[in-house]
Each structure stands twice: as C-alpha cells, then as structure tokens.
Motif scaffolding. Structure first.
Motif, PDB file in Angstrom:
ATOM      1  N   ASP A   1       0.980  -1.290   0.020  1.00  0.00           N
ATOM      2  CA  ASP A   1       0.165  -0.046  -0.097  1.00  0.00           C
ATOM      3  C   ASP A   1       0.802   1.258   0.026  1.00  0.00           C
ATOM      4  OD1 ASP A   1      -1.860   1.915   0.164  1.00  0.00           O
ATOM      5  OD2 ASP A   1      -2.499   1.473   2.158  1.00  0.00           O
ATOM      6  N   VAL A   2       0.940   1.877  -1.126  1.00  0.00           N
ATOM      7  CA  VAL A   2       1.781   3.034  -1.152  1.00  0.00           C
ATOM      8  C   VAL A   2       1.122   4.311  -0.759  1.00  0.00           C
ATOM      9  CG1 VAL A   2       3.090   4.561  -2.761  1.00  0.00           C
ATOM     10  CG2 VAL A   2       3.005   1.937  -3.182  1.00  0.00           C
ATOM     11  N   ASP A   3       1.905   5.154   0.170  1.00  0.00           N
ATOM     12  CA  ASP A   3       1.291   6.284   0.514  1.00  0.00           C
ATOM     13  C   ASP A   3       1.546   7.284  -0.378  1.00  0.00           C
ATOM     14  OD1 ASP A   3       0.450   8.428   1.999  1.00  0.00           O
ATOM     15  OD2 ASP A   3       1.989   8.197   3.543  1.00  0.00           O
ATOM     16  N   LEU A   4       0.752   7.922  -0.974  1.00  0.00           N
ATOM     17  CA  LEU A   4       0.835   8.843  -2.012  1.00  0.00           C
ATOM     18  C   LEU A   4       0.937  10.207  -1.345  1.00  0.00           C
ATOM     19  CD1 LEU A   4      -1.207   7.623  -4.942  1.00  0.00           C
ATOM     20  CD2 LEU A   4       1.235   7.543  -4.754  1.00  0.00           C
ATOM     21  N   GLY A   5       0.748  10.436  -0.188  1.00  0.00           N
ATOM     22  CA  GLY A   5       0.831  11.875   0.526  1.00  0.00           C
ATOM     23  C   GLY A   5      -0.261  12.652   0.043  1.00  0.00           C
ATOM     24  N   GLU A   6       0.103  13.885  -0.679  1.00  0.00           N
ATOM     25  CA  GLU A   6      -0.861  14.967  -0.748  1.00  0.00           C
ATOM     26  C   GLU A   6      -0.967  14.633  -2.620  1.00  0.00           C
ATOM     27  OE1 GLU A   6      -1.720  18.052   1.227  1.00  0.00           O
ATOM     28  OE2 GLU A   6      -1.349  16.178   2.306  1.00  0.00           O
ATOM     29  N   ARG A   7      -0.354  13.932  -3.305  1.00  0.00           N
ATOM     30  CA  ARG A   7      -0.412  13.833  -4.524  1.00  0.00           C
ATOM     31  C   ARG A   7      -1.685  12.932  -4.926  1.00  0.00           C
ATOM     32  NH1 ARG A   7       5.797  12.979  -4.595  1.00  0.00           N
ATOM     33  NH2 ARG A   7       4.975  11.358  -3.168  1.00  0.00           N
ATOM     34  N   HIS A   8      -2.332  13.706  -6.027  1.00  0.00           N
ATOM     35  CA  HIS A   8      -3.542  12.982  -6.591  1.00  0.00           C
ATOM     36  C   HIS A   8      -2.847  11.932  -7.559  1.00  0.00           C
ATOM     37  CE1 HIS A   8      -7.316  12.641  -8.907  1.00  0.00           C
ATOM     38  NE2 HIS A   8      -7.937  12.715  -7.507  1.00  0.00           N
ATOM     39  N   ALA A   9      -3.794  10.721  -7.983  1.00  0.00           N
ATOM     40  CA  ALA A   9      -3.404   9.764  -8.970  1.00  0.00           C
ATOM     41  C   ALA A   9      -3.154  10.436 -10.024  1.00  0.00           C
ATOM     42  CB  ALA A   9      -4.414   8.902  -8.686  1.00  0.00           C
ATOM     43  N   THR A  10      -3.727  11.555 -10.699  1.00  0.00           N
ATOM     44  CA  THR A  10      -3.810  11.941 -11.911  1.00  0.00           C
ATOM     45  C   THR A  10      -2.451  12.605 -12.035  1.00  0.00           C
ATOM     46  OG1 THR A  10      -4.843  13.907 -11.188  1.00  0.00           O
ATOM     47  CG2 THR A  10      -6.317  11.971 -12.498  1.00  0.00           C
ATOM     48  N   GLU A  11      -1.527  13.184 -10.948  1.00  0.00           N
ATOM     49  CA  GLU A  11      -0.463  13.690 -11.101  1.00  0.00           C
ATOM     50  C   GLU A  11       0.704  12.982 -11.091  1.00  0.00           C
ATOM     51  OE1 GLU A  11      -0.540  16.445  -7.598  1.00  0.00           O
ATOM     52  OE2 GLU A  11      -2.665  16.797  -7.927  1.00  0.00           O
ATOM     53  N   ILE A  12       0.628  11.583 -11.106  1.00  0.00           N
ATOM     54  CA  ILE A  12       1.508  10.771 -11.234  1.00  0.00           C
ATOM     55  C   ILE A  12       1.630   9.962 -12.420  1.00  0.00           C
ATOM     56  CG2 ILE A  12       2.346   8.594 -10.030  1.00  0.00           C
ATOM     57  CD1 ILE A  12       1.138   9.598  -7.443  1.00  0.00           C
TER      58      ILE A  12
END
Lengths: 600, 493
Positions: B107-118
C-alpha cells in the motif's frame, strides 16, 4: 388445458357472471354482445402470462430457466450460447415445436437443443422453439421465454429482446455475482423498465462468489441511482436443482428461487385480478345495453304524461349513436389526424437519430485511419443504429398510448352524451356511475389491441437484425498498408495520404448505405405498424359505436311499441320490472368483480 | 556482430557524444533497457483480474486485489537489491515514498499527490521472478465508447517509428460473445501499449469461473481459448490466447503446509457432509456443528486464498492420491492455473524476440534524440543507426510477421503457419523455426531448410505473384538462408 381446476375463487365468480351474461345475451337475442363475452371467458379459462428471461451473455439465463421449470430443456454450455428464443409452456406431454415465420414443425424434444444453440449447423434457424412440459408451475398459463444473451444494446440480439419485452407481462433480468451491474446492463434495464410493467433483477451464481452480498447491494444502489424500479434477488441455480432433487424446502429457500417464484406468482395474480376487473366492467356495460330497451318500454308504460319527451330523448340518443358510428364521428377524425401526426413525428425522430449516427460516424472516419478503427467503426455504427431503432420504437409505443387516450376521450364524449340522455328515465343503473368505469374498460381493450399492432414493429426489429453488418469494406484498408510498409516508411507518405482519402470515402459510403438501409427498413415497419394500430382502434371503437346504435334503436323501438299497447299496463310493467331486476342483479354481481376488496 | 551488440555499440558511442548534456540520461536509460529483463505489461478492462495475474506471476501477494477497483496508477514491479518505492510525478523528479504491507499487498502512501499527477510508481522488490521480467500493472481501461472518439489512432503502423515501453503485453480478455463489441475492448489500451500482434498475448482470465466452479471448468476454458486463437479478429491482435486462473496460480505458488493440512482435513469428511459444505460459499464458511474439523475462520481463509474452485480441485487431488504433499499440490494447482504455460510462452516466444524489440526501441530512442543535432559526431551516429536498421534482417522479419497478422499479404492460407514459424513466431531458434524437436541433427535441419528455400523461391518468382507476395516470400527465403549460414558456422567452429 385442464386449468379449470386451478381457478381462484374470484375467477370462478367471474366465470359465473360471464355465464349469466351469456344466457341473458342469448335470451334477448343480442348476438352482437356474444363475442366480447367469449373473449372474456378465454381470459379466465386460458390465461397466458409471459415472462421473458433476459440478460447478458453467459450470466446463467438458461440454467435459471431450467431450474425454474425443473427440466433440462434449455442447453447450458460453458462456451456455446443460446441463439434462438425458447418459450416453455404447459402441456400434457413433453414436446417441442420449431416456429419459423408462419410455419411450425414438431420435433422430438431431445433434438430441440440442436436448434437452440448457435454452434450447430442447421439448414434453417427457426425464429423460436416452443417447448411444452407437464409442470404444475406452468399450469396456470405461465409461459417462460429464455432469450439469447443481449450483450447490451450493442449486440444483435439486444434490440430484438427489447422489442419482445414490450409484449411480456414480466421481465426477469439475469446478472451474476462476479461483478456489479455494468453500464450496458443498466442501460438495458432502463429500457426494460420503460417497456414492461414488472421487472425483476436476479443476481445468479451466489453459490460461487463469496462477495455476492456486496454485489447485490451495489446493484441495488445502481438501480436506485438510475431510477429503475426493480427488486434485486440473489439466486443459485445449482442449489435449486439440488432442492428439487431432494425435495428440500429449506434448500429451495436457500436457493432464492422461493422468492423468485413468489414474485412471479405475485405478478401473475395481479394480472389475473386485472383481468377479472376488466370482465366486471365489460359485463356492467353489457347489462346496461340489455336493460335499455326494457327501461324505455317501462317508462312509456308507467308514465304516459312524459311519453312524448321520453320518445324525443330516445330518438335523440339513437341519432347520436348513429353519428358516433358514422364516418364523420369526431373520434374517427381524431384517429386519422392522430395517426398522421404520429407517423410524421416518429419518422422525424428516426431521421434525426439516424442523422446523428451518420454525423458521429463521419467524425470518427475523419479523425482516424480507416484501417485502425475499422472494427470499432463497424461495431459502433451498428450499435448506434440499433440504439436509434430501439429508441424510436419506444417513442412509437409511447405516442401510441397517447393517441389511444385522445381517441378514447373523443369517443367517450359522444358515448357519455348518449348514456346521459338514455339514463334520464328512472333507472337503477344510473347509480353505478357507469361512465368512468366503462370508459376505463374500453380503454384497456383498446390499448391491448393497439399494442398487438405494434408487434409488427418488433418483428421488424428481428428482420433488421438480419440486415447484417457493413460488409464489403474490410478489404480496402490492408492494401494501403502493405504498400506503405514495404515501400519503406517515410517516402510514401504522400501516396498514403491519397489512399487514406480514398479509404475514408469508401468507409463513409459503406456506412451511409448501411444507415440508410436500416432507416428504410425501420420506416417501413413503422408505417405498417401504424396501419395495423389504426385498423385495430377503428375496429374496436367502431364495434362499440355499433353496440350503442343497436341498444338505442332497440330502446326506441321498445318505447314505440309500448305506445301502441292498450288496456291494463300493470302486468307488463311487472314483467318489465322483473327483467330489469334480473339484469340489475347481474350488473351488481359484475360490479362486485371490479371492487378491489373482492380479493381472495 | 548480433543486432543487440551493434545497438549496444552505437549507444555506447552516443553516451560518449552526449556526455554531460541534457540528453545523457535518456541514452543511459536506453542502455539500461538493453541489459534489463523482459518488460511485460498487463492490460485489460477494469476487474479483469490484472493484479491477481501479476501476483501469480511474481508468486507473492504484491499488488492489492480487492473486489473494488484498485489499480489507479501505472505501477512497475522490478527486481531490486532492497525494498523501495519511487513515485514518478508527471512533472518533476521522482521521489521515494513510504509504503506499508496490508495483508501482503503493498500500500503506497501517495501523500498529498493525486493519482492523476503521477506518471508511474516503481516498486523495487528483491525477487527471483522479477529478475527474469519486470511487470507493469495498469489501471483498467475505461469503456470503449467513451474514449474511442476522443482518441486519434496513429496512422502509421505502430512498429514503424515509435519506441515501446513494454517488450510484451498481456491482454486480459473476459469470456464474451464474439459478437460483443466489448470483446475487443481489452486491446484499446494505448497507454502501455504500442502492442502489435507479435508482442501481445491474449489471456483468457478468471478461467476457473467459466464453469462456475465445476471441476471441468479448465477444460472448458482451454476449449474456449482454442476457439479464440482461431478467431480472425483476435489473430490480428495477438499472438495466441492462453487460459489462466490467476487465483489458482497465486494460491499454488504460495501454498503453505498449514493450508495443505487444512485442505487435507476436508478430504477426511464423509462425502455427504463435504458435498453439503461445498455446495455454496455461504455454506462453506458458515457455523456448522457437524463440521468440527476446521473453524469457520479457517475455512474463510481457504476460500479467500483458493476460491471454491481451487478448494474443490485440491480436495479432488488430495483425495485421489495424486497430491500427497503440499509441494505436489502446489505444483498441481500451478499447472492447472495455466500460469506456467503463460510463463513458458513468454520466455520461449519472446525471449529471442526480446533482443530485437529492445534493440529496436533503443535505436528508435536514439534516432529521436539525433533529429535536432547538427554536429559531425551526431551525423556519424545517425548514419550508424541507419545502417544497423537497414541491415538488420530481424526487423524485416518482425515487420512481416506483423503484416501477416494484420493485413493481407497475399500469402496462401495454407502457407501462413509455416511462414510464421520460419519467421520466428514460435521462438527464434532454428529448431523452433523449422518445427523440429531440439537436438535434431544438423543434416536434417539442412535438408529441411533447403527444401523451404526452394519452395519460397518459387513463390517469389511466381509470374502471377504481386508485389506484396514477392516481398513476403523474399524475406522468408532470407531467413532460411540466414539459418543455413548459422548451421554452417556451427559446423566449422
């Protein structure tokens, strides 16, 4: 059919009422009223209640159908799918019938499967396979129809199945617990909800997928969000089969089929109540027609002072009935105008929809290379055309109902005047507030008849499926690409561009030809359907107008005869009172059938 | 010098030329790619079973497999020295991210980032399976109707000018009716893609569900896959179709002794009780006084690991004595799952072709980098690249293989299987190309090659043959001649 033993109390009452009415009609020589009583009797003794089992490919429709009727009649295979609708009804023996167009041929039951599945090569693919089984479940006139997987609206069977739904009493939509309802499924359910009154969503294979509860909840949510009014019931066909094998009630409960069959029974008895109510309304009206001459005669004899006014009224009523029957009647104009309007609106609707299909396909062709999108172009165009035809069919159906309402209103305007005038005399029938009730009965009859007319459109959709796809273009693109690649990439761009233009043109032509053919076919079917609808409404209301004519004429004659009578009128009045009483009693019993509290 | 060596050499020069320039990382990446493992992308519709298949291929529960929709970002799983997760944003530098393991799944913690920005997530994971191939998990494809009109297909054949991210693409197909538009939807994933029929494999996923858990489900699945392989539409899109039961593969790969013992206990139950227990998933996990060999929680665990089908299959195998140990049962489950067959296909058919594909990708990347360069060194590199591309017969073979599948080449239908085989569709070794057993003596191979050359020369010289037919036959003749030369080298060295 030995269904008589299965009648409910109410249905038995309805039959006695029909019998009494038939005796009265015979006694008073009103043969014109016979036919509608015969039809009414058939609705009770040989009812037909059609359930269509529909759903996507490989969701377990045939397994569910088999488990429902407790017989392995619909072939179930992991790969090969059902390709012909199979209707299963009650019969004293196991038998199968192939129906193609107007012809039917008996075949052994064990060979039926060969015609139903798609893989087996046969010379003729029948339109339908009809199977009869000696099953208690079916004895009350239940007919279960297993259909080919619809694959959403985009498959060839989708449109045809939707068309069939318009004539079904109920639809059981089958999905399974492997995943939530998909967008195409919801779309199909939406159409089904609009086309058919009773819709049930069944989630099959709950014995296999641990997450079935979540799926049922999700499906309920999806249906709610889409505004579709349908219950969701999880079922397991294998458990039902086991339940039938062991005779275990608990297992049957666990399989979910108990609920499913309860639901079917519920809808069935609702329909049967509606049938009984219609019969009640019909007989009340017949009684009024029978009573009219006696009442007229009695009024003349009982109250000599008013005879002139009464005769005038009766004459007026007869004239109005003549007008109602005549070619110039308002309802006839309304019907003719309405059909013309409906035709032009529905055609316009179709033209718009087809135009939209063409525009979208053009866009697709302009923005893409024909070779790379050929599969999609073909599939999407076919799908869009089918959607357009289905939507157009829905429009036709809805507008037909509006049309009937308008014609009915005009007819009732005329008919109620006649009743008002005729009812001026002292009549017990006036208490029954005949007007509204009779009107709704007529209306139901008209709707039934006209919708049968729509069947033409539906068979048109089946025909339309045979139109086939946009063949003949698939060969264009490859040559282009072969050259391009062998000549080595960049140098041939100019040549490619030219070929691209050519390929696009051919794609456009092929697509247009297909859309036009579909539109023509659809237009023709719509026109034919409208003709049938018009004829059926004309016959229905024409027949009713004739009844009014006969009744008012009989009433006038009876009154005139009474005028000539001399001497003591008292015995004759007593006779007439007795007749009127008898008819009123019949009418009263018929009226009871229309009351909702006469449930079992 | 082999094609991949030539590519490596020219890239080495390029690394020198671009040393210290902004283009250096791209060149280095291309070099790394040449030496890296096979890159296999897994594509398909939402809920087709992509993550389950990935876990089965790795042999470990890495990708989350929830009944909901889980994979939202393209995720690379590659072998690493240590465990680590890097997030590559669309804009900006990659950075390390925190992660936890939830019931095995990462389970990756993306923090503040939204999936679309990755752009992608890269997971380094020490694993023998990942050493052989890097796996790329992709989000499910949205519905066909939505994206088809928005997307503009590239007009040029994809194998002509664009480098690809993945060496092979596995397309997960649902079992659908051939007349269903969505049947081919799996192939409309452009994100990973640039797939061509020669580097794509169709996977008939969730094969264990086809017969709704009946023991013969897998036979049905392979029958269906066999039919799909012959489907003209699918032939244009992928090399072959293989049925895979992902859950079974995953369960088989990681079967524990405890689980084996639990399954064996079920075998001990009287037939009637076991039958009643296995009738439905609800019954299987329910409290049941007469079933005291396993707790409901233990049964629920088995169900989530193997599914009802896997449990039935295991009971059958333990019961008839064909799987007396955990190891044997694991092997049995794995082989039933089709995962080994998939792996074999990947390595036999793609391992040879991989070098060609990788070389091609590397050369295309370099070509793109050289376009706006004007120095003499760059011009020299460009001519080297062009020379390799022109000389490499492998590229012609690949192009022709693609053509045979996608377009009309004018080849006789009866000739197509042989043509494809000679061009290396079933593996690039000589025996594979000729359809012989390994270790067939050289003189037999030689005879076979000579007769093939004769046949295809006649095809090429046929007076009625059109341009496409001549070109195709010529490429095949050259392939055969190449093999003959290789045999000659082998016998002299």
């Amino acid at each position: 059919m030995d269904a008589a033993t299965e009648l409910t109390e109410v249905e038995r009452q309805a039959l006695t009422v029909i019998d009494s009415a038939a005796a009265a009609v015979a006694a008073y020589s009103r043969d014109d009223l016979r036919e509608s009583l015969d039809r009414a009797r058939l609705r009770v003794t040989e009812p037909e209640f059609v359930i269509v089992v529909a759903g996507e490919f490989k969701k377990g429709k045939s397994a569910l159908t088999n488990a429902m009727v407790d017989a392995k009649v619909c072939p179930v295979d992991d790969d090969i799918a059902t390709s012909v609708p199979t209707s299963i009804r009650h019969g004293d023996d196991f038998a199968a019938l192939l129906i193609s167009g107007d012809s039917a041929a008996n075949i052994p039951l064990e060979e039926a499967a060969d015609y139903i599945v798609e893989a087996v090569e046969t010379d003729v693919r029948p339109d339908m396979v009809e199977i009869t089984l000696p099953r208690q479940l079916l004895a009350d006139g239940l007919v279960v129809v297993d259909t080919p997987g619809v694959g959403g609206l985009d498959s060839k069977h989708g449109a045809a199945t939707l068309g069939a739904l318009a004539f079904a009493d109920a639809v059981v939509f089958v999905t399974d617990a492997s995943q939530e309802l998909t967008a195409p499924e919801i779309e199909f359910l939406g159409h089904a909800d609009r086309l058919c009154e009773s819709l049930l969503c069944v989630v099959a294979k709950m014995d296999f997928y641990p997450q079935w509860r979540r799926m049922v909840e999700a499906d309920q949510r999806h249906l709610r969000d889409a505004g579709i009014d349908a219950e969701v019931i999880p079922v397991s066909s294998p458990i039902r089969v086991e339940a039938l094998r062991t005779g275990s009630k608990d297992l049957d409960h666990e399989s979910g089929f108990e609920f499913l069959i309860e639901w079917v029974r519920g809808v069935e008895s609702e329909r049967s109540r509606a049938a009984v109510r219609d019969i009640g309304l019909d007989v009340v009206e017949i009684a009024a027609q029978l009573s009219a001459p006696f009442e007229a005669e009695r009024s003349v004899l009982a109250d000599p002072a008013k005879r002139v006014a009464l005769l005038q009224d009766l004459d007026e009523a007869r004239q109005r009935a003549d007008r109602l029957k005549s070619a110039g009647a308002k309802w006839r104009h309304a019907l003719a105008d309405g059909v013309a309007d409906l035709a032009s609106d529905v055609m316009f609707d179709l033209k718009n929809r087809m135009g939209e299909v063409t525009r979208k396909a053009d866009e697709l062709i302009d923005n893409n290379a024909p070779s790379s999108i050929w599969d999609e172009l073909e599939a999407l165009t076919e799908r869009a055309v089918r959607e357009a035809v289905v939507a157009n069919f829905e429009a036709l159906r809805n507008r037909t109902e509006e049309l009937i309402a308008i014609v009915d209103e005009h007819f009732e305007d005329g008919a109620s005047e006649i009743r008002d005038i005729a009812a001026n005399g002292p009549t017990e029938l006036a208490d029954l507030e005949l007007g509204d009730r009779v009107s709704s009965s007529t209306f139901a009859g008209a709707v039934g008849g006209a919708l049968t007319g729509l069947r033409g459109s539906y068979s048109g959709m089946l025909m339309f499926n045979m139109l086939g796809g946009m063949l003949g273009l698939a060969a264009i693109a490859p040559v282009t690409m072969v050259l391009g690649v062998f000549m080595g990439g960049k140098a041939v761009r100019g040549e490619r561009k030219r070929q691209l233009t050519v390929a696009r043109q051919s794609a456009r032509q092929s697509m247009r030809k297909y859309v036009d053919a579909a539109a023509n076919q659809s237009t023709k079917e719509t026109q034919d359907s409208l003709k049938r609808i018009q004829r059926s409404l004309r016959d229905h209301y024409g027949e009713r107008a004739r009844r009014y004519q006969l009744s008012t004429t009989a009433a006038l004659n009876a009154a005139q005869n009474a005028l000539r009578s001399a001497g003591d009128n008292a015995p004759r009045i007593a006779d007439l009172d007795a007749e009127i009483q008898r008819i009123a009693a019949l009418s009263h019993r018929a009226h009871l059938l229309t009351k909702p509290e006469v449930r079992q | 010098m082999s094609l991949i060596d030539s590519a490596r050499a020219v890239l080495g020069h390029a690394a020198d030329v671009f040393d210290g320039t902004p283009k250096e990382p791209a060149v280095r990446a291309a070099i790394d790619r040449l030496d890296g493992p096979l890159r296999v992308a897994i594509a398909g519709r939402v809920k087709a079973g992509k993550s389950t298949l990935l876990n089965a291929l790795v042999g470990e529960q890495l990708a989350p497999t929830d009944a909901g929709e889980c994979t939202r970002v393209v995720t690379w799983y590659q072998d690493g020295l240590t465990y680590g997760v890097r997030v590559h944003p669309v804009d900006g530098e990659p950075s390390h991210a925190r992660f936890s393991r939830d019931d095995g799944a990462i389970d990756v913690d993306l923090g503040e980032r939204h999936a679309t920005e990755i752009d992608r997530i890269v997971i380094d994971w020490p694993s023998a399976s990942l050493r052989e191939m890097t796996l790329i998990d992709t989000p499910g494809i949205a519905s066909l109707s939505q994206d088809i009109s928005e997307r503009t297909h590239s007009f040029l054949a994809p194998d002509d000018e664009q480098p690809t991210e993945a060496d092979a693409v596995l397309y997960l197909l649902r079992h659908l009716h051939a007349s269903d538009v969505r049947f081919l939807e799996a192939f409309h994933d452009d994100e990973v893609a640039q797939a061509t029929p020669i580097n794509a494999i169709g996977v008939l996923s969730r094969a264990d569900e086809i017969g709704v858990g009946r023991l013969d489900s897998l036979e049905s699945a392979s029958r269906i896959a066999g039919r799909l392989r012959q489907d003209p539409q699918l032939r244009r899109l992928c090399q072959t179709v293989i049925p895979v039961a992902g859950l079974l593969g995953q369960g088989g790969t990681s079967l524990t002794e405890d689980e084996f013992r639990a399954l064996a206990k079920l075998v001990q139950l009287p037939d009637k009780e076991r039958g009643a227990l296995l009738m439905s998933v609800d019954r299987f996990v329910a409290e049941n006084a007469s079933i005291d060999v396993l707790l409901p929680a233990e049964r629920a665990h088995l169900l989530s690991r193997f599914g009802l089908f896997g449990i039935r299959l295991s009971i059958e195998a333990i019961g008839d004595g064909s799987a007396p140990t955990a190891g044997e049962l694991a092997a049995k489950l794995r082989s039933a799952s089709g995962i080994d067959q998939l792996r074999d296909t990947l390595f036999s058919q793609f391992a040879g072709r991989r070098d060609v594909l990788k070389a091609r990708s590397a050369l295309l990347t370099l070509d793109a980098l050289l376009i706006d360069e004007s120095s003499d060194a760059a011009a020299l590199l460009a001519s080297d690249v062009e020379e390799i591309q022109a000389r490499a017969h492998e590229f012609s073979e690949m192009r022709l293989l693609n053509l045979i599948r996608t377009q009309a080449t004018g080849l006789r239908t009866a000739d197509i299987p042989e043509a494809e085989r000679l061009l290396g569709a079933e593996g690039s070794g000589i025996c594979q190309r000729l359809g012989f057993q390994e270790s067939t003596p050289d003189h037999e191979l030689k005879d076979s090659l000579n007769s093939a050359i004769g046949k295809w020369k006649r095809r090429a010289e046929h007076p009625l043959a059109d341009r496409a037919q001549v070109d195709a036959a010529t490429v095949i003749v050259r392939s055969c001649e190449g093999m003959l030369a290789e045999l000659f080298d082998r016998s002299t060295s």
